[in-house]
Design a protein around this motif. Structure first.
Motif, PDB file in Angstrom:
ATOM      1  N   UNK A  24       0.831  -1.207   0.000  1.00 38.70           N
ATOM      2  CA  UNK A  24       0.000   0.000   0.000  1.00 38.70           C
ATOM      3  C   UNK A  24       0.864   1.255   0.000  1.00 38.70           C
ATOM      4  N   UNK A  25       1.883   1.283   0.855  1.00 45.66           N
ATOM      5  CA  UNK A  25       2.752   2.458   0.934  1.00 45.66           C
ATOM      6  C   UNK A  25       3.506   2.683  -0.373  1.00 45.66           C
ATOM      7  N   UNK A  26       3.998   1.602  -0.977  1.00 43.92           N
ATOM      8  CA  UNK A  26       4.736   1.734  -2.234  1.00 43.92           C
ATOM      9  C   UNK A  26       3.830   2.220  -3.360  1.00 43.92           C
ATOM     10  N   UNK A  27       2.622   1.667  -3.433  1.00 46.50           N
ATOM     11  CA  UNK A  27       1.686   2.088  -4.477  1.00 46.50           C
ATOM     12  C   UNK A  27       1.284   3.548  -4.295  1.00 46.50           C
ATOM     13  N   UNK A  28       1.147   3.971  -3.037  1.00 44.59           N
ATOM     14  CA  UNK A  28       0.830   5.377  -2.786  1.00 44.59           C
ATOM     15  C   UNK A  28       1.977   6.268  -3.252  1.00 44.59           C
ATOM     16  N   UNK A  29       3.202   5.881  -2.951  1.00 42.95           N
ATOM     17  CA  UNK A  29       4.370   6.662  -3.381  1.00 42.95           C
ATOM     18  C   UNK A  29       4.405   6.797  -4.903  1.00 42.95           C
ATOM     19  N   UNK A  30       4.188   5.688  -5.595  1.00 41.34           N
ATOM     20  CA  UNK A  30       4.193   5.718  -7.061  1.00 41.34           C
ATOM     21  C   UNK A  30       3.054   6.590  -7.593  1.00 41.34           C
ATOM     22  N   UNK A  31       1.906   6.529  -6.931  1.00 40.11           N
ATOM     23  CA  UNK A  31       0.765   7.335  -7.367  1.00 40.11           C
ATOM     24  C   UNK A  31       1.071   8.822  -7.198  1.00 40.11           C
ATOM     25  N   UNK A  32       1.653   9.173  -6.057  1.00 45.85           N
ATOM     26  CA  UNK A  32       2.001  10.570  -5.804  1.00 45.85           C
ATOM     27  C   UNK A  32       2.991  11.088  -6.850  1.00 45.85           C
ATOM     28  N   UNK A  33       3.972  10.262  -7.176  1.00 44.03           N
ATOM     29  CA  UNK A  33       5.018  10.683  -8.105  1.00 44.03           C
ATOM     30  C   UNK A  33       4.553  10.660  -9.554  1.00 44.03           C
ATOM     31  N   UNK A  34       3.954   9.548  -9.965  1.00 42.96           N
ATOM     32  CA  UNK A  34       3.670   9.340 -11.382  1.00 42.96           C
ATOM     33  C   UNK A  34       2.353   9.962 -11.834  1.00 42.96           C
ATOM     34  N   UNK A  35       1.350   9.935 -10.972  1.00 42.47           N
ATOM     35  CA  UNK A  35       0.045  10.467 -11.369  1.00 42.47           C
ATOM     36  C   UNK A  35      -0.107  11.943 -11.039  1.00 42.47           C
ATOM     37  N   UNK A  36       0.453  12.358  -9.894  1.00 43.34           N
ATOM     38  CA  UNK A  36       0.259  13.738  -9.455  1.00 43.34           C
ATOM     39  C   UNK A  36       1.506  14.610  -9.587  1.00 43.34           C
ATOM     40  N   UNK A  37       2.644  14.005  -9.861  1.00 48.55           N
ATOM     41  CA  UNK A  37       3.857  14.780 -10.075  1.00 48.55           C
ATOM     42  C   UNK A  37       4.478  15.365  -8.824  1.00 48.55           C
ATOM     43  N   UNK A  38       4.211  14.769  -7.661  1.00 50.07           N
ATOM     44  CA  UNK A  38       4.798  15.253  -6.418  1.00 50.07           C
ATOM     45  C   UNK A  38       6.216  14.718  -6.242  1.00 50.07           C
ATOM     46  N   UNK A  39       7.028  15.478  -5.551  1.00 48.21           N
ATOM     47  CA  UNK A  39       8.295  14.961  -5.036  1.00 48.21           C
ATOM     48  C   UNK A  39       7.983  14.309  -3.698  1.00 48.21           C
ATOM     49  N   UNK A  40       8.519  13.115  -3.478  1.00 48.33           N
ATOM     50  CA  UNK A  40       8.139  12.337  -2.299  1.00 48.33           C
ATOM     51  C   UNK A  40       9.383  11.874  -1.544  1.00 48.33           C
ATOM     52  N   UNK A  41       9.333  11.992  -0.228  1.00 58.08           N
ATOM     53  CA  UNK A  41      10.391  11.470   0.636  1.00 58.08           C
ATOM     54  C   UNK A  41       9.750  10.660   1.753  1.00 58.08           C
ATOM     55  N   UNK A  42      10.316   9.490   2.011  1.00 52.17           N
ATOM     56  CA  UNK A  42       9.789   8.662   3.088  1.00 52.17           C
ATOM     57  C   UNK A  42      10.207   9.231   4.441  1.00 52.17           C
ATOM     58  N   UNK A  61       3.512  10.604   9.760  1.00 58.64           N
ATOM     59  CA  UNK A  61       2.936  10.042   8.545  1.00 58.64           C
ATOM     60  C   UNK A  61       3.931   9.118   7.877  1.00 58.64           C
ATOM     61  N   UNK A  62       3.615   8.713   6.652  1.00 61.77           N
ATOM     62  CA  UNK A  62       4.510   7.835   5.904  1.00 61.77           C
ATOM     63  C   UNK A  62       5.442   8.602   4.976  1.00 61.77           C
ATOM     64  N   UNK A  63       4.924   9.701   4.390  1.00 61.54           N
ATOM     65  CA  UNK A  63       5.719  10.427   3.400  1.00 61.54           C
ATOM     66  C   UNK A  63       5.582  11.938   3.566  1.00 61.54           C
ATOM     67  N   UNK A  64       6.680  12.627   3.214  1.00 62.67           N
ATOM     68  CA  UNK A  64       6.615  14.050   2.923  1.00 62.67           C
ATOM     69  C   UNK A  64       6.337  14.162   1.421  1.00 62.67           C
ATOM     70  N   UNK A  65       5.569  15.156   1.029  1.00 68.71           N
ATOM     71  CA  UNK A  65       5.352  15.351  -0.408  1.00 68.71           C
ATOM     72  C   UNK A  65       5.167  16.835  -0.700  1.00 68.71           C
ATOM     73  N   UNK A  66       5.600  17.239  -1.896  1.00 72.34           N
ATOM     74  CA  UNK A  66       5.440  18.630  -2.310  1.00 72.34           C
ATOM     75  C   UNK A  66       5.421  18.709  -3.825  1.00 72.34           C
ATOM     76  N   UNK A 117       7.894  25.228  -2.288  1.00 70.43           N
ATOM     77  CA  UNK A 117       8.833  25.033  -1.184  1.00 70.43           C
ATOM     78  C   UNK A 117       8.149  24.373   0.017  1.00 70.43           C
ATOM     79  N   UNK A 118       6.853  24.124  -0.098  1.00 69.78           N
ATOM     80  CA  UNK A 118       6.087  23.652   1.050  1.00 69.78           C
ATOM     81  C   UNK A 118       5.936  22.130   1.044  1.00 69.78           C
ATOM     82  N   UNK A 119       6.427  21.519   2.114  1.00 66.39           N
ATOM     83  CA  UNK A 119       6.320  20.075   2.293  1.00 66.39           C
ATOM     84  C   UNK A 119       5.141  19.756   3.212  1.00 66.39           C
ATOM     85  N   UNK A 120       4.383  18.731   2.826  1.00 66.93           N
ATOM     86  CA  UNK A 120       3.253  18.277   3.627  1.00 66.93           C
ATOM     87  C   UNK A 120       3.436  16.797   3.959  1.00 66.93           C
TER      88      UNK A 120
END
Length: 320
Positions: A41-59, A74-79, A84-87
């Protein structure tokens, strides 16, 4: 190397055993399966954030150096790439035993549950008699409740402990179960659950976060400010991995502490029609599109980049 050779090499290198033993151990351990499922689940979410939404992701680092910041649970930082804002986003699954927990294998429980959550049921017309609509749907979609499943089932422990003070419907139903052992009663319950879930499945969260008192918590559920977005993978109740997103700030607070989330939210249902086609219906708090949650986040919601701790640990196995 093909994928099977890569898996074999990984298992031999990391677990020091054969693929056969690894598979048998995995089959025998529901806990291990749960960990693997959570990792998927976590890996698929990371790929979705990066590939579908274009976010930069850090675990987010699990073994935090020093005291973990309260807003980084949480599991990931994303922006966004141009921001410049990480969530922070947290991934969870749905409650695995929701239908059993609510005893939806009994007609009255199923009927009352659907009536209670009528706002999440797409075929209910709130301008008409709701109980009648629900009863008619159960009779049409789950007709066994009119005959062979008409009497209530009770779990083995309740059957053994129950002392009837007078003749009631419950006393009669429990008396009918006295001749069955634990496994037989469990099998009857599971049979009914399979039947019910062939037509309706419950999407329910299960927010449990360690011990009360950790990270400024006053109870064993997450605080509403520990992450910015919650992503629920509904694969346990759906035909594929599918994420639903929400802002924790928009979810109803715990009754014990308004700063905390509740443990369980009924998100909605998956109804299956006569042809096996699923219909997903959820409340307005949940979105299939992450951008609808992201767009309500502001600079004040972002975490301080200087406080961030990323986790870059992983096992490298040479595929060559």
């Amino acid at each position: 190397m093909n994928i099977l050779e890569k898996i074999t090499r990984f298992v031999e290198c990391v677990f020091k055993t054969s693929l056969e033993i690894f598979l048998e151990a995995l089959k025998l351990s529901p806990n291990a399966q749960g960990y693997v499922s959570g990792s998927i689940t976590e890996l698929l979410l990371k790929k979705k954030l990066e590939e579908e939404y274009g976010f930069e992701v850090k675990r987010i680092r699990e073994k935090w150096e020093g005291k973990k910041h309260a807003r980084h649970h949480g599991d990931y930082y994303f922006k966004k790439a141009d921001s410049h804002y990480w969530y922070v986003i947290e991934a969870k699954g749905v409650k695995s035993n929701s239908e059993k927990w609510h005893k939806l294998y009994n007609f009255k429980n199923l009927k009352n549950f659907l009536i209670t959550h009528d706002d999440k049921v797409p075929w209910i017309n709130c301008g008409e008699n709701i109980e009648q609509q629900v009863t008619e749907w159960i009779c049409k979609s789950l007709p066994r409740f009119q005959n062979e499943y008409s009497s209530n089932l009770y779990e083995y422990e309740e059957v053994k402990k129950y002392k009837a003070k007078r003749e009631t419907e419950k006393a009669g139903a429990i008396a009918a179960l006295h001749g069955y052992n634990r496994d037989q009663i469990n099998d009857m319950i599971e049979e009914r659950l399979d039947y019910v879930m062939s037509r309706v499945k419950v999407l329910e969260t299960h927010f449990v976060s360690g011990t009360s008192g950790a990270g400024e918590r006053t109870q064993a559920t997450p605080r509403k400010d520990e992450f910015n977005v919650i992503a629920i993978d509904i694969v346990l109740r759906y035909s594929e991995h599918k994420f639903l997103f929400a802002s924790p700030q928009n979810l109803e607070s715990s009754g014990d502490d308004p700063n905390h989330l509740q443990q369980n939210y009924i998100m909605g249902f998956v109804f299956t029609d006569d042809h096996g086609n699923p219909t997903l219906t959820v409340t307005d708090d949940w979105y299939e599109n992450l951008n609808e949650v992201y767009e309500i986040l502001g600079p004040e919601d972002a975490v301080n980049e200087n406080d961030m701790q990323s986790d870059n640990r992983y096992v490298i196995v040479n595929d060559e």
